[in-house]
Scaffold this active site. Structure first.
Site, PDB file in Angstrom:
ATOM      1  N   CYS A 117       0.820  -1.218   0.000  1.00 21.28           N
ATOM      2  CA  CYS A 117       0.000   0.000   0.000  1.00 21.28           C
ATOM      3  C   CYS A 117       0.852   1.266   0.000  1.00 21.28           C
ATOM      4  O   CYS A 117       0.353   2.354  -0.312  1.00 21.28           O
ATOM      5  CB  CYS A 117      -0.944   0.002   1.200  1.00 21.28           C
ATOM      6  SG  CYS A 117      -2.067  -1.399   1.161  1.00 21.28           S
ATOM      7  N   HIS A 262      -3.718   6.886   1.809  1.00 21.43           N
ATOM      8  CA  HIS A 262      -3.994   5.573   1.235  1.00 21.43           C
ATOM      9  C   HIS A 262      -5.405   5.149   1.631  1.00 21.43           C
ATOM     10  O   HIS A 262      -5.838   5.375   2.763  1.00 21.43           O
ATOM     11  CB  HIS A 262      -2.962   4.560   1.739  1.00 21.43           C
ATOM     12  CG  HIS A 262      -3.373   3.155   1.462  1.00 21.43           C
ATOM     13  ND1 HIS A 262      -3.700   2.729   0.194  1.00 21.43           N
ATOM     14  CD2 HIS A 262      -3.538   2.088   2.282  1.00 21.43           C
ATOM     15  CE1 HIS A 262      -4.046   1.452   0.247  1.00 21.43           C
ATOM     16  NE2 HIS A 262      -3.958   1.045   1.499  1.00 21.43           N
ATOM     17  N   ASN A 292      -9.997  -0.937  -1.321  1.00 24.02           N
ATOM     18  CA  ASN A 292      -8.557  -0.736  -1.148  1.00 24.02           C
ATOM     19  C   ASN A 292      -7.842  -1.270  -2.389  1.00 24.02           C
ATOM     20  O   ASN A 292      -7.792  -2.480  -2.603  1.00 24.02           O
ATOM     21  CB  ASN A 292      -8.093  -1.481   0.119  1.00 24.02           C
ATOM     22  CG  ASN A 292      -6.593  -1.351   0.363  1.00 24.02           C
ATOM     23  OD1 ASN A 292      -5.852  -0.888  -0.501  1.00 24.02           O
ATOM     24  ND2 ASN A 292      -6.147  -1.777   1.524  1.00 24.02           N
TER      25      ASN A 292
HETATM   26  N1  COA Z   1     -18.575  -9.723   7.359  1.00 21.66           N
HETATM   27  C1  COA Z   1     -19.136 -10.067   8.536  1.00 21.66           C
HETATM   28  N2  COA Z   1     -18.413 -10.362   9.625  1.00 21.66           N
HETATM   29  C2  COA Z   1     -17.082 -10.301   9.502  1.00 21.66           C
HETATM   30  C3  COA Z   1     -16.432  -9.952   8.321  1.00 21.66           C
HETATM   31  C4  COA Z   1     -17.247  -9.667   7.213  1.00 21.66           C
HETATM   32  N3  COA Z   1     -16.740  -9.301   6.021  1.00 21.66           N
HETATM   33  N4  COA Z   1     -15.107  -9.977   8.514  1.00 21.66           N
HETATM   34  C5  COA Z   1     -14.911 -10.338   9.790  1.00 21.66           C
HETATM   35  N5  COA Z   1     -16.099 -10.546  10.385  1.00 21.66           N
HETATM   36  C6  COA Z   1     -16.366 -10.946  11.771  1.00 21.66           C
HETATM   37  C7  COA Z   1     -15.216 -11.682  12.393  1.00 21.66           C
HETATM   38  O1  COA Z   1     -15.242 -13.044  12.029  1.00 21.66           O
HETATM   39  C8  COA Z   1     -15.482 -11.465  13.852  1.00 21.66           C
HETATM   40  O2  COA Z   1     -16.457 -12.389  14.261  1.00 21.66           O
HETATM   41  P1  COA Z   1     -16.407 -13.046  15.736  1.00 21.66           P
HETATM   42  O3  COA Z   1     -16.534 -11.874  16.679  1.00 21.66           O
HETATM   43  O4  COA Z   1     -17.568 -13.967  15.732  1.00 21.66           O
HETATM   44  O5  COA Z   1     -15.088 -13.722  15.818  1.00 21.66           O
HETATM   45  C9  COA Z   1     -16.100 -10.075  13.912  1.00 21.66           C
HETATM   46  O6  COA Z   1     -16.547  -9.796  12.564  1.00 21.66           O
HETATM   47  C10 COA Z   1     -15.143  -9.010  14.339  1.00 21.66           C
HETATM   48  O7  COA Z   1     -13.908  -9.211  13.632  1.00 21.66           O
HETATM   49  P2  COA Z   1     -12.718  -8.227  13.763  1.00 21.66           P
HETATM   50  O8  COA Z   1     -11.634  -8.658  12.838  1.00 21.66           O
HETATM   51  O9  COA Z   1     -12.376  -8.062  15.201  1.00 21.66           O
HETATM   52  O10 COA Z   1     -13.420  -6.908  13.219  1.00 21.66           O
HETATM   53  P3  COA Z   1     -12.880  -5.456  13.195  1.00 21.66           P
HETATM   54  O11 COA Z   1     -13.819  -4.575  13.901  1.00 21.66           O
HETATM   55  O12 COA Z   1     -11.450  -5.369  13.578  1.00 21.66           O
HETATM   56  O13 COA Z   1     -12.985  -5.092  11.651  1.00 21.66           O
HETATM   57  C11 COA Z   1     -11.585  -4.924   9.738  1.00 21.66           C
HETATM   58  C12 COA Z   1     -12.282  -5.851  10.713  1.00 21.66           C
HETATM   59  C13 COA Z   1     -10.815  -5.790   8.754  1.00 21.66           C
HETATM   60  C14 COA Z   1     -12.624  -4.111   8.973  1.00 21.66           C
HETATM   61  C15 COA Z   1     -10.681  -3.961  10.503  1.00 21.66           C
HETATM   62  O14 COA Z   1      -9.906  -4.659  11.439  1.00 21.66           O
HETATM   63  C16 COA Z   1      -9.778  -3.200   9.602  1.00 21.66           C
HETATM   64  O15 COA Z   1     -10.204  -2.438   8.761  1.00 21.66           O
HETATM   65  N6  COA Z   1      -8.460  -3.342   9.781  1.00 21.66           N
HETATM   66  C17 COA Z   1      -7.492  -2.674   8.924  1.00 21.66           C
HETATM   67  C18 COA Z   1      -7.493  -3.386   7.621  1.00 21.66           C
HETATM   68  C19 COA Z   1      -6.663  -2.704   6.590  1.00 21.66           C
HETATM   69  O16 COA Z   1      -6.683  -1.507   6.526  1.00 21.66           O
HETATM   70  N7  COA Z   1      -5.968  -3.458   5.787  1.00 21.66           N
HETATM   71  C20 COA Z   1      -5.178  -2.961   4.748  1.00 21.66           C
HETATM   72  C21 COA Z   1      -4.008  -2.253   5.286  1.00 21.66           C
HETATM   73  S1  COA Z   1      -3.087  -1.547   4.064  1.00 21.66           S
END
Ligand code: COA
Length: 335
Positions: A117, A262, A292
């Site tokens: 990224c 980004h 993204n």
């Molecule tokens: N739809 C529904 N539920 C989902 C899901 C989806 N697409 N993806 C994950 N979940 C669920 C998980 O399985 C988890 O379930 P559980 O509580 O039963 O275990 C729950 O949602 C919470 O997961 P978690 O990973 O803790 O969610 P979060 O609030 O951290 O959000 C992201 C997940 C990925 C959106 C967030 O962490 C994020 O944006 N992180 C940065 C990602 C990023 O920017 N990446 C690129 C970097 S360059």
């Protein structure tokens, strides 16, 4: 002899025509997710996924042609191509040579870089430094990605799969002796101590064979992410990189006309905007429509801001990114 300085002469962008909405994950792919979950956690409403006729090189070349047209230049004016991607069209050679072939410029050197990224930030810094060194005068920097062919389209991959989109952005960087239109600084960082929190493990040359049937069964060829950890790093590192650029240039937050972050997650960018007390109208986001797109996200977003008149000639623009590696950095420029 004074050191030559560089500027972004023009930008271009390309996204595939195929729109994938949040509803499509459940309705068409059978993934256990929802429009509401994706929108609330990421701000993404839809993204583009490549069709059978798209490739990273073709998308990059299309974006490049637009940037060249806008700069009033021909491909033959280019001295170098810097091509940033984490999703090369083939294992080797790098995709940059295919862009050169597509643009019809045999002999022009190309440099393929990764940095995920942060790829476009690194690429711009490389172009700026080749120009400052006096070796080249006109350099094409491309960020281009096709994620969609490498995503786990089952519920197992839902955290990652809903985030990524395909697309390409390009900038033509040229010489500028006008301080009102120059790249001012770049600050680049990397720290591999947590590289595995966002990575695609296989296929890889350290494994023999590089990938097995069992690896495929276990999904080791799909990107894996510890989302919360990545989120935490992103909201810390991007403000640090902005502050480093401001300090190096003797500028303050108030001097900035536009920040192009980004596009990883709208929540990350909103968090950063609040933490830095930036007025929201000084931060441009378009992740809502493209997801993204990794190395393509900053040039696509900046291109859009220029086209919308949100970035005007002479404006102080800050580009900032964070991504896998971990890598992060900022570029300050006067457009
Ligand atoms: N739809 C529904 N539920 C989902 C899901 C989806 N697409 N993806 C994950 N979940 C669920 C998980 O399985 C988890 O379930 P559980 O509580 O039963 O275990 C729950 O949602 C919470 O997961 P978690 O990973 O803790 O969610 P979060 O609030 O951290 O959000 C992201 C997940 C990925 C959106 C967030 O962490 C994020 O944006 N992180 C940065 C990602 C990023 O920017 N990446 C690129 C970097 S360059």
């Amino acid at each position: 002899m004074s050191v030559k300085r560089s500027r972004i002469l023009a930008l271009g962008g390309y996204v595939p025509s195929n729109v994938v909405t949040n509803h499509d994950f459940k309705d068409k792919m059978g993934i256990d997710t929802s429009h509401e979950w994706i929108l609330e956690r990421t701000g993404i409403e839809e993204r583009r996924w490549a069709g059978p006729d798209d490739s990273g090189a073709l998308m990059g070349a299309t974006a490049a042609r637009e940037a060249l047209d806008k700069a009033g230049l021909e491909p033959s004016d280019l001295d170098m191509i810097v091509y940033a991607t984490l999703s090369p069209d083939q294992n080797f050679p790098g995709t940059g040579v295919f862009v050169g072939r597509e643009l019809g410029i045999p002999g022009v050197p190309c440099l393929d870089i990764r940095q995920q990224c942060t790829g476009f930030i690194y690429g711009l810094s490389i172009a700026d430094n080749f120009i400052r060194a006096g070796q080249y005068e006109t350099i094409l920097v491309i960020g281009s990605e096709i994620h969609s062919t490498g995503l786990d389209r089952s519920t197992n991959g839902r955290d990652v799969t809903v985030i990524f989109g395909d697309g390409a952005g390009a900038a033509v960087v040229g010489v500028s002796d006008d301080p009102a239109h120059q790249i001012l600084s770049s600050h680049l960082y990397a720290d591999g101590s947590e590289a595995e929190i966002l990575w695609t493990e296989k296929p890889g040359s350290k494994y023999h064979p590089r990938i097995t049937a069992q690896d495929l069964e276990e999904g080791r060829h799909y990107p894996k992410m510890q989302g919360r950890r990545v989120f935490k790093h992103a909201v810390t590192r991007m403000p640090e990189a902005i502050k480093a650029g401001l300090a190096a240039n003797g500028l303050t937050m108030d001097d900035i006309d536009m920040v192009i972050p980004h596009q990883a997650n709208l929540r990350i960018n909103e968090f950063m905007t609040q933490a830095l007390k930036l007025p929201p109208n000084k931060v441009h986001n378009n992740i809502q429509r493209y997801g993204n797109t990794t190395a393509a996200s900053i040039p696509l977003c900046m291109h859009e801001a220029v086209e919308l008149g949100k970035i005007k000639p002479g404006d102080l623009v800050c580009l900032v990114a964070f991504g896998a590696g971990l890598t992060w950095g900022s570029v300050f420029l006067r457009y």
